[in-house]
Design an enzyme around this catalytic site. Structure first.
Site, PDB file in Angstrom:
ATOM      1  N   GLU A   1       3.824  -4.980   7.330  1.00  0.00           N
ATOM      2  CA  GLU A   1       3.046  -3.898   7.935  1.00  0.00           C
ATOM      3  C   GLU A   1       3.492  -3.536   9.343  1.00  0.00           C
ATOM      4  O   GLU A   1       3.506  -2.361   9.725  1.00  0.00           O
ATOM      5  CB  GLU A   1       1.545  -4.270   7.951  1.00  0.00           C
ATOM      6  CG  GLU A   1       0.845  -4.121   6.606  1.00  0.00           C
ATOM      7  CD  GLU A   1       0.974  -5.347   5.705  1.00  0.00           C
ATOM      8  OE1 GLU A   1       1.810  -6.229   6.016  1.00  0.00           O
ATOM      9  OE2 GLU A   1       0.250  -5.432   4.702  1.00  0.00           O
TER      10      GLU A   1
ATOM     11  N   ALA B   1       0.866  -1.178   0.000  1.00  0.00           N
ATOM     12  CA  ALA B   1       0.000   0.000   0.000  1.00  0.00           C
ATOM     13  C   ALA B   1       0.905   1.232   0.000  1.00  0.00           C
ATOM     14  O   ALA B   1       2.060   1.166   0.438  1.00  0.00           O
ATOM     15  CB  ALA B   1      -0.893  -0.038   1.223  1.00  0.00           C
TER      16      ALA B   1
ATOM     17  N   GLY C   1       0.181  -4.824   1.050  1.00  0.00           N
ATOM     18  CA  GLY C   1      -1.068  -4.869   0.287  1.00  0.00           C
ATOM     19  C   GLY C   1      -0.918  -5.569  -1.062  1.00  0.00           C
ATOM     20  O   GLY C   1      -1.869  -6.161  -1.571  1.00  0.00           O
TER      21      GLY C   1
ATOM     22  N   GLU D   1      -1.192  -9.145  -0.320  1.00  0.00           N
ATOM     23  CA  GLU D   1      -2.580  -9.415   0.070  1.00  0.00           C
ATOM     24  C   GLU D   1      -3.494  -9.501  -1.152  1.00  0.00           C
ATOM     25  O   GLU D   1      -4.387 -10.336  -1.233  1.00  0.00           O
ATOM     26  CB  GLU D   1      -3.062  -8.322   1.020  1.00  0.00           C
ATOM     27  CG  GLU D   1      -2.286  -8.311   2.326  1.00  0.00           C
ATOM     28  CD  GLU D   1      -2.884  -7.341   3.326  1.00  0.00           C
ATOM     29  OE1 GLU D   1      -3.866  -7.694   3.972  1.00  0.00           O
ATOM     30  OE2 GLU D   1      -2.377  -6.204   3.421  1.00  0.00           O
TER      31      GLU D   1
HETATM   32  N1  COA Z   1       4.618   3.229  -0.819  1.00  0.00           N
HETATM   33  C1  COA Z   1       5.016   4.367  -1.390  1.00  0.00           C
HETATM   34  N2  COA Z   1       6.136   4.469  -2.139  1.00  0.00           N
HETATM   35  C2  COA Z   1       6.871   3.359  -2.299  1.00  0.00           C
HETATM   36  C3  COA Z   1       6.515   2.129  -1.714  1.00  0.00           C
HETATM   37  C4  COA Z   1       5.323   2.087  -0.954  1.00  0.00           C
HETATM   38  N3  COA Z   1       4.876   0.957  -0.388  1.00  0.00           N
HETATM   39  N4  COA Z   1       7.439   1.217  -2.040  1.00  0.00           N
HETATM   40  C5  COA Z   1       8.347   1.837  -2.812  1.00  0.00           C
HETATM   41  N5  COA Z   1       7.996   3.133  -2.965  1.00  0.00           N
HETATM   42  C6  COA Z   1       8.718   4.153  -3.733  1.00  0.00           C
HETATM   43  C7  COA Z   1       9.973   4.594  -3.012  1.00  0.00           C
HETATM   44  O1  COA Z   1       9.677   5.570  -2.039  1.00  0.00           O
HETATM   45  C8  COA Z   1      10.787   5.142  -4.167  1.00  0.00           C
HETATM   46  O2  COA Z   1      10.300   6.433  -4.514  1.00  0.00           O
HETATM   47  P1  COA Z   1      11.346   7.673  -4.626  1.00  0.00           P
HETATM   48  O3  COA Z   1      12.168   7.367  -5.827  1.00  0.00           O
HETATM   49  O4  COA Z   1      10.444   8.849  -4.801  1.00  0.00           O
HETATM   50  O5  COA Z   1      12.116   7.667  -3.350  1.00  0.00           O
HETATM   51  C9  COA Z   1      10.410   4.236  -5.328  1.00  0.00           C
HETATM   52  O6  COA Z   1       9.193   3.600  -4.949  1.00  0.00           O
HETATM   53  C10 COA Z   1      11.461   3.171  -5.595  1.00  0.00           C
HETATM   54  O7  COA Z   1      11.703   2.482  -4.382  1.00  0.00           O
HETATM   55  P2  COA Z   1      13.154   2.305  -3.736  1.00  0.00           P
HETATM   56  O8  COA Z   1      12.960   2.157  -2.257  1.00  0.00           O
HETATM   57  O9  COA Z   1      14.068   3.358  -4.213  1.00  0.00           O
HETATM   58  O10 COA Z   1      13.557   0.916  -4.404  1.00  0.00           O
HETATM   59  P3  COA Z   1      14.541  -0.174  -3.830  1.00  0.00           P
HETATM   60  O11 COA Z   1      14.691  -1.153  -4.905  1.00  0.00           O
HETATM   61  O12 COA Z   1      15.752   0.459  -3.234  1.00  0.00           O
HETATM   62  O13 COA Z   1      13.745  -0.846  -2.601  1.00  0.00           O
HETATM   63  C11 COA Z   1      11.798  -1.844  -1.531  1.00  0.00           C
HETATM   64  C12 COA Z   1      12.583  -1.574  -2.846  1.00  0.00           C
HETATM   65  C13 COA Z   1      10.515  -2.539  -1.911  1.00  0.00           C
HETATM   66  C14 COA Z   1      12.640  -2.748  -0.630  1.00  0.00           C
HETATM   67  C15 COA Z   1      11.531  -0.515  -0.794  1.00  0.00           C
HETATM   68  O14 COA Z   1      10.959   0.387  -1.720  1.00  0.00           O
HETATM   69  C16 COA Z   1      10.557  -0.651   0.365  1.00  0.00           C
HETATM   70  O15 COA Z   1      10.944  -1.096   1.428  1.00  0.00           O
HETATM   71  N6  COA Z   1       9.290  -0.226   0.158  1.00  0.00           N
HETATM   72  C17 COA Z   1       8.259  -0.277   1.180  1.00  0.00           C
HETATM   73  C18 COA Z   1       7.751  -1.678   1.379  1.00  0.00           C
HETATM   74  C19 COA Z   1       6.668  -1.763   2.414  1.00  0.00           C
HETATM   75  O16 COA Z   1       6.875  -1.551   3.593  1.00  0.00           O
HETATM   76  N7  COA Z   1       5.471  -2.116   1.983  1.00  0.00           N
HETATM   77  C20 COA Z   1       4.354  -2.372   2.836  1.00  0.00           C
HETATM   78  C21 COA Z   1       3.407  -1.263   2.819  1.00  0.00           C
HETATM   79  S1  COA Z   1       1.945  -1.776   3.684  1.00  0.00           S
END
Ligand code: COA
Length: 633
Positions: free
Chosen positions: A507, A439, A484, A487
């Site tokens: 989460e 999400a 999400g 999910e």
């Molecule tokens: N919500 C909003 N933005 C998100 C996102 C999320 N769940 N997951 C990734 N993004 C965005 C990042 O903020 C980044 O944006 P930016 O360039 O403006 O900073 C872009 O997507 C690319 O992600 P980035 O983190 O640079 O890629 P990465 O390959 O280094 O890492 C992840 C990938 C998935 C490990 C990391 O993005 C992450 O931990 N995301 C959140 C995961 C999460 O907690 N999800 C559960 C939500 S309920």
């Protein structure tokens, strides 16, 4: 045109700023790269640039010294064109930005590489049509415009030339995703997408100064507030070069007329080779508002024209602004925030002065004229393929993070497809090489308890739309299926995953827990202990482990995933539709019932299948040794 696989060689021509950055991005993504330049000194500079950027990554903790060694070992430097081109699958030219330099290089490269080798130019301003004009094999020529710094900036414009084949564009798109870039597809038109509105944004800033409407600190502050940037237009020009801004604007003016002519002050600074003096205190809110309106008017007006001219779609234009320029929102999102009538008023104010060289998009006029508040932007794409419908999450810039708008669009699309008798199987996937990283945290961060509840149940509505659709659904996941995203995948009939995909319910790392039904669906799939392990720790599991646990039905090599999913979906679509639908329902309902009730349910449902025409046809076809022709009746 065959897609590139990791491990296949790529050639970069030119070891300057752009060339070395592109080579680094390729090597970091696992492609062996041959970098070619004219002299050993040029190559040394390129090697040093890559090495020092990688050192920066080590200092920031993003790379280990061993990782640096590995990346560097993939880059080979050479002055020999033949050596650079041997066995290559993709040639990326990144030499001096002048047609008279690039064109002869293509003339010598093209005859040396086989017809299925992609040949692209990293140009920011030259026409792809004229760069490759008359050369053999136009279907594999294109532009691949990386943005500075190329190793870090995630935006790439893919520019199609007059003959570029859809297969070549797909292969380049796929290549960009493999590089962890965000590609946008644009037409071969001066300035392509980003520079067409970004350079005039710089120029309008100078005009505001020249006309005495605001001073530099006020313009800087207004631009930073409006676009959410750290560097305003003048500071940015100081960093990237006043001269580059001047030349880019002059080149746009040659194509599009007086609105794009460089401001006098810009010309003067360029001629005197002077930077802008930016220190000072910004003016009042009212002064900044005037600046903001003017800059937005220019940017929104051009963006709407880009859509009308078919240069870039509204979604891609916004994506390019957010990813490449780090703007807080793109021009179309701005129009929607202001409301289209108000946006049109700002655009018309600029048109009133510049006339034909700043035309107003007729679509904007029509939509605003009808009082439509918003320009519809699509974050979920549907691609139909015979009896299959691919539902594609399409926000690659944030790894397909699910915000309310995406969830609403998903819900609407799935319900519409469910009602369509031509659709037999739904496939849920990411448009890029990532499924969904959860999400949208940026949206959730500011939510109140009430809004959080609305959002959670919106997510549940979407998962119910898949489960209740009456159509088999397959989640096709790669890269990440987190929170999400996981999910949502769990609400499909089953998950097919690419090797090394990470699946998690993280989460609790954010102070919440799964709410789109993930913990309950997982519980029913893999049992209480493993569900608790995943939910309470938030730790990821690999696709391979998820398969062993029963959360994922099958795992495929990444490059085969979509094809395997398509083939399996077509198999399901070829079976008796009513029997599939009824079996699906029996399995879902039986999962929560006692064995006795579930057996009863199955028996009653199976009995009912004998009343269908499909049962008669299926068995008759078997006996007649021919394939069945099911009607779903
Ligand atoms: N919500 C909003 N933005 C998100 C996102 C999320 N769940 N997951 C990734 N993004 C965005 C990042 O903020 C980044 O944006 P930016 O360039 O403006 O900073 C872009 O997507 C690319 O992600 P980035 O983190 O640079 O890629 P990465 O390959 O280094 O890492 C992840 C990938 C998935 C490990 C990391 O993005 C992450 O931990 N995301 C959140 C995961 C999460 O907690 N999800 C559960 C939500 S309920």
């Amino acid at each position: 045109m065959k897609r590139l696989r990791r491990g296949e060689p790529v050639t970069v021509l030119g070891a300057g700023n752009m060339g070395s950055g592109i080579a680094q991005a390729c090597a970091q993504a696992g492609f062996p790269v041959r970098v070619r330049d004219l002299s050993p000194q040029d190559l040394d500079r390129g090697r040093a640039a890559i090495s020092s950027t990688l050192d920066g990554a080590i200092q920031r903790g993003k790379l280990t010294p061993e990782g640096k060694g590995e990346v560097l070992s993939r880059v080979q430097f050479t002055t020999s064109l033949d050596e650079a081109l041997a066995g290559t699958r993709l040639v990326i030219e990144a030499v001096f930005e002048e047609e008279k330099v690039k064109r002869p290089l293509f003339e010598s490269v093209v005859p040396k590489v086989p017809r299925d080798t992609l040949v692209v130019s990293n140009t920011s301003s030259l026409s792809i049509a004229s760069l490759f004009d008359g050369l053999e094999g136009s279907e594999r020529f294109a532009g691949l415009h990386f943005f500075y710094p190329a190793a870090v900036n995630r935006l790439v414009e893919i520019v199609s030339g007059p003959g570029t084949s859809p297969g070549a564009l797909d292969a380049l798109t796929d290549f960009c995703y493999a590089l962890r870039k965000v590609p946008v597809r644009v037409k071969d038109s001066a300035g392509f997408c980003v520079n067409r509105f970004f350079v005039p944004y710089l120029n309008e800033s100078v005009r505001l100064l020249e006309e005495g409407i605001a001073d530099i600190p006020t313009i800087e502050a207004a631009a930073n507030e409006t676009f959410g940037t750290r560097l305003g237009p003048f500071e940015l020009m100081n960093v990237t070069g006043v001269t580059i801004a001047f030349h880019s604007e002059s080149s746009l003016a040659r194509s599009f007329g007086p609105f794009y002519e460089p401001a006098n002050l810009l010309r003067e600074r360029h001629e005197r080779k002077e930077r802008w003096e930016i220190s000072g205190t910004p003016g009042s809110m009212a002064d900044r508002e005037v600046v903001s309106q003017r800059l937005l008017g220019a940017v929104m007006g051009i963006a709407a024209r880009l859509a009308e001219e078919g240069v870039a779609s509204p979604e891609e234009t916004d994506r390019a602004a957010v990813v490449g320029l780090r703007w807080v929102r793109g021009p179309f999102a701005w129009m929607n925030r202001l409301g289209l009538p108000a946006a049109l008023a700002r655009v018309e104010a600029i048109h009133a002065r510049w006339g034909a060289s700043f035309p107003v998009s007729s679509e904007l006029q029509q939509r605003a004229g009808k009082g439509e508040p918003r320009w519809p932007l699509r974050f979920v794409r549907v691609e139909r393929e015979g009896p299959l419908a691919w539902v594609l999450l399409d926000r690659p810039e944030v790894l397909n993070a699910l915000n309310s708008e995406v969830l609403r669009q998903l819900d609407a699309q799935v319900r519409e497809l469910s009602a369509d008798p031509q659709v037999l199987v739904l496939l849920l996937a990411g448009s890029s090489r990532v499924f969904a990283a959860g999400a949208d945290i940026a949206e959730m961060a500011g939510k109140s308890a009430f809004e959080g509840r609305e959002f959670t149940f919106l997510g549940q509505r979407v998962t119910e739309a898949f489960e209740g659709s009456g159509k088999p659904s397959i989640a096709v996941v790669e890269g990440y299926a987190l929170g999400g995203g996981f999910e949502l995948a769990l609400a499909c009939d089953f998950i097919l995953a690419a090797e090394k995909t990470q699946l998690a319910l993280p989460e609790v790392t954010l102070g919440i827990h799964p709410g789109f039904g993930g913990s309950q669906r997982l519980l029913r799939l893999i049992g209480r202990a493993r569900t608790k392990l995943l939910v309470e720790s938030g730790l990821p599991i690999s696709a391979e482990e998820a398969e062993r646990w029963g959360a994922v039905a099958r795992v495929y090599p990444r490059d085969e995933l979509k094809e395997q999913a398509r083939s399996l979906a077509l198999t399901i679509a070829s079976r008796a539709p009513l029997a599939v639908r009824m079996a699906r329902s029996v399995i879902d309902q039986g999962a929560d019932a006692s064995l006795a009730s579930a057996l009863r349910l199955e028996g009653e449902s199976a009995s009912l299948t004998f009343s269908t025409e499909d049962q008669k046809e299926g068995m008759k076809a078997y006996l007649e040794r021919r394939p069945p022709r099911f009607q779903g009746r």
